[in-house]
Scaffold this active site. Structure first.
Site, mmCIF file in Angstrom:
data_model
loop_
_atom_site.group_PDB
_atom_site.id
_atom_site.type_symbol
_atom_site.label_atom_id
_atom_site.label_comp_id
_atom_site.label_asym_id
_atom_site.label_seq_id
_atom_site.Cartn_x
_atom_site.Cartn_y
_atom_site.Cartn_z
ATOM 1 N N LYS A 73 -21.246 -15.850 -6.167
ATOM 2 C CA LYS A 73 -19.812 -15.507 -6.190
ATOM 3 C C LYS A 73 -19.640 -13.982 -6.208
ATOM 4 C CE LYS A 73 -19.856 -16.057 -11.227
ATOM 5 N NZ LYS A 73 -19.592 -17.004 -12.326
ATOM 6 N N TYR A 111 -8.720 16.750 -12.385
ATOM 7 C CA TYR A 111 -7.329 16.456 -12.736
ATOM 8 C C TYR A 111 -7.082 16.709 -14.210
ATOM 9 C CZ TYR A 111 -6.576 14.049 -8.279
ATOM 10 O OH TYR A 111 -6.443 13.730 -6.971
HETATM 11 C C1 PLP Z 1 -20.901 -17.164 -13.013
HETATM 12 C C2 PLP Z 1 -21.403 -18.468 -13.495
HETATM 13 C C3 PLP Z 1 -22.786 -18.696 -13.628
HETATM 14 C C4 PLP Z 1 -23.835 -17.612 -13.476
HETATM 15 O O1 PLP Z 1 -24.010 -16.949 -14.720
HETATM 16 P P1 PLP Z 1 -25.124 -15.810 -14.912
HETATM 17 O O2 PLP Z 1 -24.974 -15.408 -16.335
HETATM 18 O O3 PLP Z 1 -24.749 -14.714 -13.971
HETATM 19 O O4 PLP Z 1 -26.428 -16.410 -14.591
HETATM 20 C C5 PLP Z 1 -23.205 -19.985 -13.927
HETATM 21 N N1 PLP Z 1 -22.318 -20.978 -14.113
HETATM 22 C C6 PLP Z 1 -20.970 -20.779 -14.038
HETATM 23 C C7 PLP Z 1 -20.045 -21.920 -14.282
HETATM 24 C C8 PLP Z 1 -20.461 -19.521 -13.743
HETATM 25 O O5 PLP Z 1 -19.144 -19.320 -13.693
#
Ligand code: PLP
Length: 370
Positions: free
Chosen positions: A37, A263
């Protein structure tokens, strides 16, 4: 010599290394879901997924359906789970053979109606149980009604049962996590017995894989570990950070004692000084919390601290004691000065820093021995 400008160098050999390390922590029969993701945590969705597909991962997970469609459009044939699909996404799911997580009764009703209208039989879905994160997921009390509904139809089939741990990286919360594991075990057992068939059960993220080998069930889901961070210094030597954020000195300038930089005149020079301008800013993901000395970057191997406010497209660092010139390479984070340390320095986490590197930073893909 002309150096390239700002870029995120993504080492796909490091990705493979991390995958193999995580795999070595599970039994051979445990399936592996790669979480890609948010543009594969900022590293670039398609190239990362293509590499992981070659490595042989069993599943991909993304948050939104658009991400899954992009994978399908780019030759990814591995099963894809969508963690947070919305009602309006259901047509794309069926069209592109994408498996949604069903995280509420309403979601189940919507997807059921849609699958029925589209004459689907046994369309694969995963049920998510809330076991304590209190984010999304079906609560224990709702389960009977949901199973009853599922048992009366054959448009949908439950391929997976899942839950998500709230504090798998926090060893002070072992009791809470163990309770989540027990609750999941119980709910999954009930679901399988009422449905009358076995499902793929999955609960662990990266820290769950490392800290709770008793909870790997049939599949594990890893994101941050694949990208080289284990949320724990103890494991850091086993991981290789996949992304290196680099830039370049665009100008070296000097000011006199009493003058100011950036800034709001945010840095006042207490002595004559030399500074370098770097073409990277908060519009690229170099967060403003890194201003005012909140981060060091490395120029010719030497640490240079930020001066004053980080602008949208550039920031300034102190190079009074660092011999450097226009065109010299600047390392923001790499294996040695990694993103997890840089993040923790200002109270954020590696996830936030690496997924925050914006699309305008070019990704450069390499495969170099690790
Ligand atoms: C993002 C996510 C993961 C991955 O988690 P990590 O800590 O990056 O390994 C796994 N399961 C779900 C449901 C997630 O939302």
């Amino acid at each position: 010599m002309i150096h390239r400008g700002t870029r995120l160098v993504v080492n796909l050999a490091a990705l493979e290394h991390n995958y193999k390390f995580l795999r070595s922590k599970t039994s051979d029969s445990t399936l592996f879901m790669a979480v890609v993701k948010a543009q594969a945590y900022g590293h670039g969705l398609v190239p990362v997924a293509q590499k992981l597909q070659e490595c042989g991962v069993d599943y991909f997970a993304v948050a939104y359906v658009d991400e899954a469609v992009e994978l399908r459009n780019n030759g990814i044939t591995t099963p894809i789970l969508v963690l947070h699909a919305q009602q309006h996404n259901l047509p794309d799911c069926i069209e592109r053979c994408i498996e949604p997580v069903i995280y509420s009764k309403e979601m189940l009703e919507d997807f059921y109606a849609f699958a029925k209208a589209k004459h689907q039989t046994n369309y694969p879905v995963h049920l998510e149980f809330n076991t304590g994160l209190n984010r999304i997921g079906i609560d224990g009390e709702e389960l009977d009604a949901i199973l009853e509904m599922l048992n009366k139809q054959d448009h949908l089939k439950v391929k997976g049962l899942m839950s998500h741990l709230a504090a798998s990286e926090d060893l002070e919360e072992i009791t809470f996590t163990q309770k989540q594991i027990d609750t999941f075990t119980e709910l999954a057992k009930k679901a399988e017995s009422v449905l009358g068939y076995d499902c793929i059960k999955h609960q662990c993220n990266t820290s769950g894989i490392l800290n709770f080998p008793n909870a790997h069930f049939d599949m594990v889901r890893s994101g941050i570990g694949l990208y080289g961070y284990g949320n724990d210094k103890k494991y850091q030597d086993n991981f290789k950070p996949v992304g290196t954020l680099k830039s370049v000195v665009s100008q070296v300038r000097s000011i006199k004692k009493g003058e100011s930089i950036s800034y709001n005149r945010s840095h006042h020079a207490s002595k004559d000084m030399t500074y370098a301008v770097i073409p990277l800013g908060h519009g690229d993901g170099m967060k403003r919390v890194y201003g005012y000395g909140g981060a060091f970057v490395y120029i010719n191997g030497k640490p240079a601290r930020t001066l004053g406010i980080i602008c949208m497209d550039m920031f300034m660092v102190d190079v009074t004691d660092i011999p450097c010139k226009r065109g010299d390479e600047v390392v923001i984070y790499d294996n040695e000065h990694n993103a997890q340390e840089m993040a923790e320095e200002v109270g954020i986490i590696s996830y936030e820093l690496i997924t925050g590197i914006q699309a305008r930073v070019p990704r450069v893909y390499i495969e170099e021995g690790v």
